[in-house]
Design an enzyme around this catalytic site. Structure first.
Site, PDB file in Angstrom:
ATOM      1  N   ARG A  42      -3.561  -9.578   5.266  1.00 20.40           N
ATOM      2  CA  ARG A  42      -3.798  -9.813   4.330  1.00 20.40           C
ATOM      3  C   ARG A  42      -2.773  -9.639   2.768  1.00 20.40           C
ATOM      4  NH1 ARG A  42      -7.149  -6.588   0.580  1.00 20.40           N
ATOM      5  NH2 ARG A  42      -8.100  -7.983  -0.862  1.00 20.40           N
TER       6      ARG A  42
ATOM      7  N   LYS B  37       0.701  -1.316   0.865  1.00 21.91           N
ATOM      8  CA  LYS B  37      -0.241  -0.007  -0.095  1.00 21.91           C
ATOM      9  C   LYS B  37       0.473   1.837  -0.233  1.00 21.91           C
ATOM     10  CE  LYS B  37      -4.644  -1.453   1.490  1.00 21.91           C
ATOM     11  NZ  LYS B  37      -5.567  -1.564   2.865  1.00 21.91           N
TER      12      LYS B  37
END
Length: 276
Positions: free
Chosen positions: A256, A222
């Protein structure tokens, strides 16, 4: 029951809520996801990648059919999302003995996924976008991962506000009949948060554990990593691994991730050290 003995059943498997961090492998069957858009949206390639993730140690496969990257303005119809994910769900369930999660916030997509055999609903809006999805989850007795998200990033006291937002999610779940013992919470790194707030959410995960639910942390590749290390999306593995180790240290139930093999190894090493 002792805290260390609590479990959540996902599919046919019992997962400890404390004492071990499991890996949820990401399978985006989309043309436009921020990191791997277009890589796995053909069925054969998707199945090959699932097999690869299972071989690398994934515990759950999370299938998503709509990009939810920050800044994305392309909202596809429920039917298009169903058409993307259903063949993959059915094929994965037919070929592999592993729990499957569906990443959706739409009740009709969740319902179609449940009929196709999914084992968990992963809602990035924490039941707050679609007022029917909580009922669908409750009626079918599925566990769910409910993420923190909001329309704006205006906070008075960041962690307190995030906690209160998640209390609202838990209240919606309770009203719909979703047992708290079937809920995993996600702090929502990368959603409605500034760079500094994303770091704070990761660094103060223990505050969210006071809500009484296990946590999932999803930070793989991210922008918080890219901004910290000044790296493009395809060079964020080391930053992801650092956050995964932090997740282990703070007692998260799941991470995740895209890169399953490397994250599994990082977890094993961190848990070995913590267990000494």
């Amino acid at each position: 029951m002792d805290e260390g003995e609590k479990t959540i059943k996902i599919g046919d498997r019992e997962f400890q809520t404390v004492g071990h961090t499991y890996v949820m492998g990401i399978l985006n069957v989309t043309p436009d996801s921020f990191s791997d858009g277009g890589n796995w949206n053909e069925l054969d390639r998707a199945l090959y990648h699932v097999e690869e993730m299972i071989r690398s140690g994934a515990d759950v496969i999370d299938i998503g059919g709509e990009s939810t990257r920050p800044g994305n303005t392309t909202v596809i119809s429920d039917q298009e999302e169903i058409q993307r994910v259903l063949p993959v769900i059915e094929a994965v369930k037919a070929r592999f003995d592993l729990p499957v999660s569906l990443d959706t916030y739409k009740w009709s997509v969740a319902k179609a996924g449940i009929e196709a055999g999914i084992d968990l609903v992963n809602d990035i809006w924490g039941l707050k976008h679609d007022d029917k999805i909580a009922g669908v989850i409750a009626e079918n007795g599925l566990p769910c991962c409910l993420m923190h998200n909001r329309e704006n990033a205006i906070y008075r006291n960041f962690m307190q506000d995030v906690t209160e937002d998640l209390r609202g999610t838990l209240a919606l779940a309770e009203r719909a009949g979703i047992g708290k013992d079937r809920i995993i919470l996600d702090p929502g790194v990368g959603f409605a948060k500034s760079y500094e707030q994303n770091l704070e959410a990761i660094g103060h995960l223990e505050e969210l554990k006071l809500l009484g639910c296990p946590l999932l942390l999803g930070c793989s590749r991210k922008s918080v990593i890219g901004m910290t290390l000044d790296l493009p999306v395809d060079q964020r593995l080391e930053g992801t691994l650092a956050i995964t180790v932090m997740a282990v240290m703070k007692g998260c139930m799941f991470v995740r991730v895209h890169d399953v093999k490397e994250n599994v190894r990082a977890i094993r090493m961190a848990e070995a050290i913590l267990g000494c």
